[in-house]
Structures are given as C-alpha cells and as structure tokens.
Design an enzyme around this catalytic site. Structure first.
Site, PDB file in Angstrom:
ATOM      1  CG  ASP A 207      -2.143  -1.013   1.021  1.00  0.00           C
ATOM      2  OD1 ASP A 207      -2.222  -1.395  -0.079  1.00  0.00           O
ATOM      3  OD2 ASP A 207      -2.724  -1.235   2.025  1.00  0.00           O
ATOM      4  CG  ASP A 209      -2.027   3.713   3.286  1.00  0.00           C
ATOM      5  OD1 ASP A 209      -1.311   2.702   3.112  1.00  0.00           O
ATOM      6  OD2 ASP A 209      -2.986   4.017   3.356  1.00  0.00           O
ATOM      7  CD1 TRP A 269     -10.507  -0.734   2.325  1.00  0.00           C
ATOM      8  CD2 TRP A 269     -12.284  -1.813   3.403  1.00  0.00           C
ATOM      9  NE1 TRP A 269     -10.087  -1.144   3.656  1.00  0.00           N
ATOM     10  CE2 TRP A 269     -11.200  -1.675   4.335  1.00  0.00           C
ATOM     11  CE3 TRP A 269     -13.397  -2.419   3.874  1.00  0.00           C
ATOM     12  CZ2 TRP A 269     -10.878  -2.669   5.490  1.00  0.00           C
ATOM     13  CZ3 TRP A 269     -13.265  -3.153   5.127  1.00  0.00           C
ATOM     14  CH2 TRP A 269     -12.035  -3.070   6.032  1.00  0.00           C
ATOM     15  CD  GLU A 272      -8.118  -6.116  -0.783  1.00  0.00           C
ATOM     16  OE1 GLU A 272      -9.204  -6.080  -0.486  1.00  0.00           O
ATOM     17  OE2 GLU A 272      -7.004  -5.737  -0.428  1.00  0.00           O
ATOM     18  CG  ASP A 273      -6.736  -7.815   3.038  1.00  0.00           C
ATOM     19  OD1 ASP A 273      -7.995  -8.272   2.965  1.00  0.00           O
ATOM     20  OD2 ASP A 273      -6.525  -7.475   3.967  1.00  0.00           O
ATOM     21  CG  MET A 299      -1.605   3.509   7.235  1.00  0.00           C
ATOM     22  SD  MET A 299      -3.347   2.960   7.411  1.00  0.00           S
ATOM     23  CE  MET A 299      -4.070   4.579   7.885  1.00  0.00           C
ATOM     24  CG  HIS A 302      -5.974   7.320   4.280  1.00  0.00           C
ATOM     25  ND1 HIS A 302      -6.921   6.934   3.666  1.00  0.00           N
ATOM     26  CD2 HIS A 302      -5.007   6.522   4.854  1.00  0.00           C
ATOM     27  CE1 HIS A 302      -6.512   5.564   3.800  1.00  0.00           C
ATOM     28  NE2 HIS A 302      -5.793   5.306   4.295  1.00  0.00           N
ATOM     29  NE  ARG A 304     -14.555   3.645   4.187  1.00  0.00           N
ATOM     30  CZ  ARG A 304     -13.867   2.572   4.720  1.00  0.00           C
ATOM     31  NH1 ARG A 304     -13.271   1.957   3.749  1.00  0.00           N
ATOM     32  NH2 ARG A 304     -13.795   2.001   5.770  1.00  0.00           N
TER      33      ARG A 304
HETATM   34  N1  UDH Z   1      -5.598   3.389  -3.112  1.00  0.00           N
HETATM   35  C1  UDH Z   1      -5.284   4.485  -3.611  1.00  0.00           C
HETATM   36  N2  UDH Z   1      -6.412   5.318  -4.020  1.00  0.00           N
HETATM   37  C2  UDH Z   1      -7.591   4.863  -3.538  1.00  0.00           C
HETATM   38  C3  UDH Z   1      -8.015   3.767  -2.657  1.00  0.00           C
HETATM   39  C4  UDH Z   1      -6.893   2.960  -2.528  1.00  0.00           C
HETATM   40  O1  UDH Z   1      -4.169   4.751  -3.757  1.00  0.00           O
HETATM   41  O2  UDH Z   1      -8.540   5.949  -4.028  1.00  0.00           O
HETATM   42  C5  UDH Z   1      -4.329   2.434  -2.750  1.00  0.00           C
HETATM   43  C6  UDH Z   1      -3.400   2.841  -1.660  1.00  0.00           C
HETATM   44  O3  UDH Z   1      -1.964   2.266  -2.199  1.00  0.00           O
HETATM   45  C7  UDH Z   1      -3.975   2.441  -0.225  1.00  0.00           C
HETATM   46  C8  UDH Z   1      -4.438   1.111  -0.582  1.00  0.00           C
HETATM   47  O4  UDH Z   1      -4.870   1.160  -1.897  1.00  0.00           O
HETATM   48  O5  UDH Z   1      -2.856   2.340   0.587  1.00  0.00           O
HETATM   49  C9  UDH Z   1      -5.336   0.172   0.469  1.00  0.00           C
HETATM   50  O6  UDH Z   1      -6.457   1.363   0.345  1.00  0.00           O
HETATM   51  P1  UDH Z   1      -6.965   2.023   1.765  1.00  0.00           P
HETATM   52  O7  UDH Z   1      -5.852   2.827   2.307  1.00  0.00           O
HETATM   53  O8  UDH Z   1      -8.176   2.824   1.609  1.00  0.00           O
HETATM   54  O9  UDH Z   1      -7.047   0.903   2.733  1.00  0.00           O
HETATM   55  P2  UDH Z   1      -6.895   1.009   4.217  1.00  0.00           P
HETATM   56  O10 UDH Z   1      -7.370  -0.241   4.681  1.00  0.00           O
HETATM   57  O11 UDH Z   1      -7.913   2.294   4.824  1.00  0.00           O
HETATM   58  O12 UDH Z   1      -5.608   1.365   4.655  1.00  0.00           O
HETATM   59  C10 UDH Z   1      -9.398   2.261   4.826  1.00  0.00           C
HETATM   60  C11 UDH Z   1      -9.859   3.769   4.856  1.00  0.00           C
HETATM   61  C12 UDH Z   1     -10.169   3.776   6.257  1.00  0.00           C
HETATM   62  C13 UDH Z   1     -10.785   5.129   6.838  1.00  0.00           C
HETATM   63  C14 UDH Z   1     -10.746   5.455   8.141  1.00  0.00           C
HETATM   64  C15 UDH Z   1     -11.026   6.843   8.208  1.00  0.00           C
HETATM   65  N3  UDH Z   1     -10.882   7.294   9.709  1.00  0.00           N
HETATM   66  C1  NGS Z   2     -10.835  -6.894   7.420  1.00  0.00           C
HETATM   67  C2  NGS Z   2     -10.873  -6.767   6.115  1.00  0.00           C
HETATM   68  C3  NGS Z   2      -9.556  -6.701   5.474  1.00  0.00           C
HETATM   69  C4  NGS Z   2      -9.022  -5.369   6.088  1.00  0.00           C
HETATM   70  C5  NGS Z   2      -8.620  -5.530   7.466  1.00  0.00           C
HETATM   71  C6  NGS Z   2      -8.131  -4.406   8.071  1.00  0.00           C
HETATM   72  O1  NGS Z   2     -12.005  -6.839   8.252  1.00  0.00           O
HETATM   73  O2  NGS Z   2      -9.888  -6.682   4.071  1.00  0.00           O
HETATM   74  O3  NGS Z   2     -10.074  -5.609   7.972  1.00  0.00           O
HETATM   75  O4  NGS Z   2      -8.666  -3.259   7.723  1.00  0.00           O
HETATM   76  N1  NGS Z   2     -11.634  -8.049   5.690  1.00  0.00           N
HETATM   77  C7  NGS Z   2     -12.914  -7.963   5.395  1.00  0.00           C
HETATM   78  O5  NGS Z   2     -13.561  -6.825   5.569  1.00  0.00           O
HETATM   79  C8  NGS Z   2     -13.732  -9.399   5.063  1.00  0.00           C
HETATM   80  S1  NGS Z   2      -8.221  -1.860   8.169  1.00  0.00           S
HETATM   81  O6  NGS Z   2      -8.344  -1.672   9.576  1.00  0.00           O
HETATM   82  O7  NGS Z   2      -6.811  -1.816   7.726  1.00  0.00           O
HETATM   83  O8  NGS Z   2      -8.875  -0.909   7.390  1.00  0.00           O
HETATM   84  O9  NGS Z   2      -7.409  -5.434   5.289  1.00  0.00           O
END
Ligand code: UDH
Ligand code: NGS
Length: 356
Positions: A207, A209, A269, A272-273, A299, A302, A304
């Site tokens: 990712d 970030d 979102w 997939e992992d 991290m 950011h 959503r």
């Molecule tokens: N990514 C992008 N652009 C986007 C979406 C995702 O570049 O519009 C890439 C980026 O590499 C990111 C990765 O996909 O690090 C994973 O997406 P994510 O950062 O959205 O997933 P994460 O689980 O965060 O890290 C989920 C949003 C949490 C919001 C919390 C609000 N307080």
């Molecule tokens: C799980 C998600 C994963 C995700 C993990 C951490 O619940 O894809 O949380 O998310 N699985 C499902 O929703 C089935 S996080 O806190 O980093 O946004 O990677």
C-alpha cells in the site's frame, strides 16, 4: 505416261509430310528455347532476391545468427556479465541501521528525494554496484490520487531498499478514471507489467501509505509467502487477526503463480487480502513474518477515498475462494494499458481496469 502421273501423285504427300515434320521440329525447338530462357531468368531473379534479403539483414544487423537483443534481454546479458566479475551480496546487508524515525508532519518534495537518491536509475530502478543482489524484486503499489502519500513512500523507501542491497524496481499502478477502486486487480496488472521489464523473481505488494520503521524488515521474498506489515501503529503495533495479510506482503514469482495470482473481482474496500490468504492456505503454504519489533510500521492517516467504499459482497466472496481461485486470477486478467511513464523515482503505469 500413265505410270508417271501415278508416281507424281504418290510423291506429293511425302513432300508435304517432310515439310510438316520440319515445321514441327522447329516449333518444338523454339518452345524448348523459350522455356530455357524463362527458367534461366527466373532462377537469376531468385538469386537476386535472396541476395537482397541477406544484404538487408546484414545492414540492419538482423542476420539470423545474431538476432537483436531487446531491453530485457540486454539487461539479462549485462547481469550475467556482472555475475562473473562481482561477488554475491551477503545474506545480511552490512548497511542496515535498524530502527528508523518515521514521521509525516513535514511534506517532502520529489526534487529532494531525487537529489538524495542519485543512485536510483530512471523508472525507480536500482542495484548495488559492488555486489550481485540476492534477489530481483519488483515493488508494486496500487494507486489512485495519493500523490502526497507516494512522496513520503519514495522518500523513506528508496534509501531503505538501497541499504537492503536489493536489485529492485518500483511500479506504481495507477487506476485510470473514477470507477470503483480495485486493489487486487491493480496488483495483478503490476505483476504482468513488471515482468515485461525485467526478470523479476520476487514481488512485494505494498500500500502507498505504509512505511517500515526498521530497515531489517527486508523487502524481499522467502521460502513461504511473507507478510511484512505485521505491527502497524494503527493497530497498536499488533496483528489485528492471525490471518491478516493486508498492507505489505511479498511472494516469489512461483508462489504467486501457484495461487493463480490475485482475485480480479473485489471492487471497493475489503476482503481481497483475505481471499489471497485463503488461496495460499488452500495451496498448503504458511505465512512467514518478521518479529513484531522488526515489523513495526506507520500508516499515513487518511480518510476513506471516494469510490472505495466497503464492498458488500466481500464476505460472500471470501467464503468461496476455493471454488473461484482457479477461474479468477492472473489467468483471466484483462485491462487496457493507458500509459507507461519511466519517471526518475518510479515507473508509473496507468491502466483502465474496467468496472464491476
Ligand atoms: N488506494 C489508492 N487510492 C484510492 C484507494 C486506495 O491509492 O483511492 C491504494 C493505496 O495504495 C492504499 C491501498 O490502496 O494504501 C489500500 O486502500 P486504503 O488505504 O483505503 O485501505 P485501508 O484499509 O484504509 O488502509 C481504509 C480506509 C480507512 C478510513 C478510516 C477513516 N478514519
Ligand atoms: C478486515 C478486512 C480486510 C482488511 C482488514 C484491516 O476486516 O480486508 O480488515 O482493515 N476484511 C474484510 O472486510 C472481509 S483496515 O483496518 O486496515 O482498514 O484489510
């Protein structure tokens, strides 16, 4: 008198026959001559054509014995040459420093990153110049509209990866348009596009970030698939759950191919992992991880992103990985390459991956 008439009458057909015979002979001779001349000129023209083609090939340097090298082959040949004169890099790089300070309060500029990483070649490529790296690693980043995060990533990661003495390249896979984001499909595209460039053996999927806080967390591959972002600040420096495989992971090319790559149909979102984890588990692989101390990472906070809302189908999908993994993966990947930019610190690949 009567008998004379009779003789003359019988001599006339013999004269006619002789004349006809000679004419026929002449015609046959002429035909033969004509055919011989035609064959002669045809064979000569063939010789000329063959000579022309050979001449062209030699001029263009494409004679069959020495076909031209494309960029990938040329680099391979260069590697082989280096392999003969240089020693392998040590198992543990002597350049590592251990824990690192990572913070995001002061923005960084790409110009600064370029100046501080002059050893990095166009496209974000690097290899040590005093030893042969243990692995050729492609780092694949799924991306859309996160330029500020990418600057931090490049700022922190390039120096770390160089200290780790890796032969690496950075591939940012940018989803074109404003359709729903699809992280895993972008990672599959990254695999395919990176393989076009170099003979990579190992793939790190990261990712944009996530920044490691210790350079002993080596961005390479192991005998089992590796999960690298094992202790994130946002989870209180712990794993959120045992099967967690999100954030940063690495796989040897063979490990990745044995699970048919990643799913292409997780739009939005989440999940997939977990699907990737299931694939690995169904193939009998286990997850290798660094210690909680070495695996610390930060991290960049950011909100959503738009068009990356939680995917309501994710729970159903991860419960069917076993049935879907050989139908949906690298064997069934379709996308349009929009552009490939070889920038100073990374290769930016913009793709149209369609929509759900
Ligand atoms: N990514 C992008 N652009 C986007 C979406 C995702 O570049 O519009 C890439 C980026 O590499 C990111 C990765 O996909 O690090 C994973 O997406 P994510 O950062 O959205 O997933 P994460 O689980 O965060 O890290 C989920 C949003 C949490 C919001 C919390 C609000 N307080
Ligand atoms: C799980 C998600 C994963 C995700 C993990 C951490 O619940 O894809 O949380 O998310 N699985 C499902 O929703 C089935 S996080 O806190 O980093 O946004 O990677």
């Amino acid at each position: 008198m009567r008998s004379e008439v009779i003789r003359m009458a019988s001599a006339e057909p013999s004269v006619n026959f002789n004349l006809l015979h000679r004419t026929c002979k002449l015609v046959v001779l002429l035909c033969f001559l004509h055919i011989s001349v035609t064959v002669f000129f045809y064979v000569r023209s063939l010789d000329i054509r063959v000579a022309f083609v050979q001449n062209q090939q030699t001029r263009n340097g494409t004679a069959e014995a020495h076909p031209p090298l494309d960029a990938k082959e040329a680099e391979q040949a260069e590697d082989e040459q280096a392999g003969k004169s240089l020693k392998k890099c040590p198992e543990t790089s002597p350049l590592l420093v251990g824990p690192l300070r990572v913070e995001f309060n002061i923005p960084v500029s790409l110009d600064t990153v370029r100046k501080e990483n002059t050893g990095v070649r166009p496209g974000g490529r690097y290899k040590p110049d005093d030893c042969v790296a243990l692995q050729k690693v492609a780092i694949v980043i799924p991306f859309r509209k996160r330029d500020e995060h990418l600057k931090f990533w490049l700022y922190y990661l390039h120096p770390i990866l160089q200290r780790q003495q890796l032969d690496y390249g950075v591939y940012v896979i940018n989803q074109d348009g404003d359709e729903i984001f699809n992280r895993a499909k972008l990672l599959n595209v990254g695999y395919v596009e990176a393989m076009k460039e170099y003979d990579y053996e190992c793939f790190v999927f990261s990712d944009v970030d996530l920044i490691p806080m210790d350079d002993r967390n080596i961005y390479k591959c192991f005998s089992q698939p590796r999960h690298l972002s094992v202790s994130m600040d946002k989870f209180g420096f712990r794993l959120p759950y045992n099967q967690y495989f999100g954030g940063v992971s690495s796989m040897m090319k063979e490990q990745y191919l044995s699970i048919n790559g990643f799913p292409n149909n997780y739009w939005g979102w989440g999940g997939e992992d977990d699907d990737i984890y299931n694939r690995l588990a169904y193939k009998g692989m286990t997850i290798s991880r660094p210690s909680g101390e070495v695996g610390k990472c930060r991290m960049i906070r950011h909100e959503r992103d738009k068009q990356n809302e939680p995917n309501p189908q994710r729970f159903d999908r991860i419960s069917h990985t076993r049935q879907t993994m050989y139908k949906d993966g690298i064997n069934y990947l379709s996308y349009k390459l929009v552009s490939k930019e070889t920038l100073a610190l990374y290769t930016k690949i913009t793709v149209d991956i369609g929509k759900p």
